[in-house]
Write an enzyme that holds these catalytic residues in place. Structure first.
Site, PDB file in Angstrom:
ATOM      1  N   MET A  86      -6.997  24.569  -4.230  1.00  0.00           N
ATOM      2  CA  MET A  86      -6.763  25.070  -2.869  1.00  0.00           C
ATOM      3  C   MET A  86      -6.714  26.598  -2.889  1.00  0.00           C
ATOM      4  O   MET A  86      -6.721  27.210  -3.932  1.00  0.00           O
ATOM      5  CB  MET A  86      -5.457  24.516  -2.300  1.00  0.00           C
ATOM      6  CG  MET A  86      -5.486  23.022  -2.100  1.00  0.00           C
ATOM      7  SD  MET A  86      -6.694  22.500  -0.870  1.00  0.00           S
ATOM      8  CE  MET A  86      -5.675  21.495   0.169  1.00  0.00           C
ATOM      9  N   CYS A  87      -6.587  27.161  -1.697  1.00  0.00           N
ATOM     10  CA  CYS A  87      -6.683  28.619  -1.571  1.00  0.00           C
ATOM     11  C   CYS A  87      -5.501  29.094  -0.728  1.00  0.00           C
ATOM     12  O   CYS A  87      -4.672  28.306  -0.320  1.00  0.00           O
ATOM     13  CB  CYS A  87      -7.972  28.985  -0.853  1.00  0.00           C
ATOM     14  SG  CYS A  87      -9.400  28.162  -1.555  1.00  0.00           S
ATOM     15  N   GLN A  88      -5.449  30.378  -0.521  1.00  0.00           N
ATOM     16  CA  GLN A  88      -4.441  30.903   0.402  1.00  0.00           C
ATOM     17  C   GLN A  88      -5.098  31.807   1.426  1.00  0.00           C
ATOM     18  O   GLN A  88      -6.061  32.529   1.118  1.00  0.00           O
ATOM     19  CB  GLN A  88      -3.354  31.668  -0.369  1.00  0.00           C
ATOM     20  CG  GLN A  88      -2.470  30.741  -1.183  1.00  0.00           C
ATOM     21  CD  GLN A  88      -0.998  31.152  -1.191  1.00  0.00           C
ATOM     22  OE1 GLN A  88      -0.553  31.993  -0.416  1.00  0.00           O
ATOM     23  NE2 GLN A  88      -0.236  30.522  -2.060  1.00  0.00           N
TER      24      GLN A  88
END
Lengths: 277, 277
Positions: free
Chosen positions: A1-3
């Site tokens: 996942m990413c931010q």
């Protein structure tokens, strides 16, 4: 996942303080080390800085911590690859395209399954991510509602609600989208929201020892919204968005918030996340 | 007017040497101080660094002189504004758009008069320059020949010849265009061309004391072409392009060169330039 990190402000604002905390998550205080990107709007056009190096060590990120670029709309993204090779520039967010004579920026945190939209060629992905495919479908849908002239803001938001609902059926679809005037934010699983306005106070970053007293740098009419995957500061009043909420933010104000239907997959994921806490 | 720099290489190359000389013309050794931009392709995607500050003093340009970004196609531009407000980001070259699932980059040196192409909305200018309008017309014409799939390189070059001929009737139209694979270069009034290949030698910048011995850094199969408004080095064999020449360059090689018709306005300008020498 990413931010994700987004900022929408009534007047051009310097986001170096927030970027400093955010960049630390790109390999230092968190593990999102597969590249980063930051797009700054200056009126209708945006300037995009990207790197396949981690934000915590990249010379490009270092430049941005010291070079003040004032902007009313900023979108930043640090990447932990799920789909698409991590070291390829074409898979780095934010993505940008032109529509109705303005640049548009888009960044996504999530994972869309079995997602292969029918794209007519007006906007095609350059890389291999589900995220860029989603951006292309959003812009294609907006353009289909008006080929040359911008829709009204209300029509744009209505169309965006419909296409977001459709894409969100495929999985986790937290995103930020801006055309330099408006910031749209959609939450599937995790997105926080903060409005900074008068009276301004001192803020302390979560990811660094740095603090800043906004009362010393801002004036009464300044007003801005920050949206982030995780709160960036310890002592401000961040609000967590609910799954399915789509926000329309402009001039540092929340203009509208709608509740879209939430897919079973996202409900399941949110229940699992709660169970982990 | 402005200055252009383009590079096409068989293998990813470091252009910091050329950029150092070129950036000096942005306010130091020449007067092109109205901003600059450099786009680096990494396969199908490009990374664009721009600033409205002069290239000779901008922190962004300073970063690029020290941060090695290897690329097979680079387009750089330093600006002396003729049309469109000089300090606005949307008027800075190179411009970028997506076509056929690749980024395309375009930079222009010249001035197009009475030029208002009929744009159908698939690609619209964000800023106010004749240059961005020309880029939109080029991409619209290419897309009209094939909506989704890339044309063959031969068809692409043929279509580009036709649309270049049409636009060049409006005035001075020196340009560089790349899709990350191919570099196209058109000369109206001023463009020089250099091929660097084995055996490599020492090169001395015109705009700086810096020199570099490419025999120490390059190997036998390296091959690249540099195209610039003015030769960047003193002691290499630069060739001046003739008015109306359109070049197709790939893998560091000149693939094809065609001679287009030259408008009366450009002939007059070239005669005036010769008379001044």
């Amino acid at each position: 996942m990413c931010q994700l990190l987004g900022m929408n402000s009534a007047i051009p604002a310097d986001v170096r303080f927030s970027l400093t905390g955010f960049a630390a998550r790109g390999g230092l205080t968190d593990h999102h080390g597969d590249g980063f990107g930051v797009g700054f709007f200056e009126d209708k056009a945006c300037r995009l800085f990207m790197d396949t190096q981690p934000a915590s060590t990249s010379p490009v990120a270092e430049l941005l911590k010291h070079y003040p670029i004032k902007s009313r709309n900023v979108i930043a993204h640090i990447r932990k690859a799920t789909q698409g090779s991590s070291q390829r520039l074409e898979n780095c967010h934010p993505f940008t395209r032109e529509l109705w004579g303005r640049h548009w920026l888009f960044a996504h945190n999530g994972d869309l399954k079995n997602y292969a939209p029918a794209l007519d060629g007006v906007c095609l992905p350059v890389g291999a991510t589900d995220s860029e495919r989603a951006f292309c479908e959003i812009l294609q849908t907006l353009r289909a509602s008006s080929q040359r002239e911008p829709c009204t803001p209300e029509q744009t938001f209505e169309t965006l609600c419909q296409v977001t609902q459709k894409i969100a059926c495929h999985g986790v679809f937290n995103f930020l989208l801006s055309n330099g005037q408006t910031m749209f934010a959609h939450c599937s699983t995790r997105l926080w929201y903060l409005q900074r306005q008068w009276p301004f106070s001192n803020a302390q970053l979560v990811d660094s020892e740095l603090s800043m007293d906004f009362a010393l740098t801002n004036v009464a009419n300044d007003k801005l919204c920050i949206i982030a995957t995780q709160p960036l500061t310890r002592n401000e009043c961040w609000q967590q968005l609910e799954a399915g909420q789509l926000l329309w933010i402009e001039d540092g104000e929340l203009i509208q918030k709608v509740q879209l239907e939430v897919s079973e997959q996202v409900k399941f994921q949110n229940a699992a996340n709660l169970a982990c806490v």
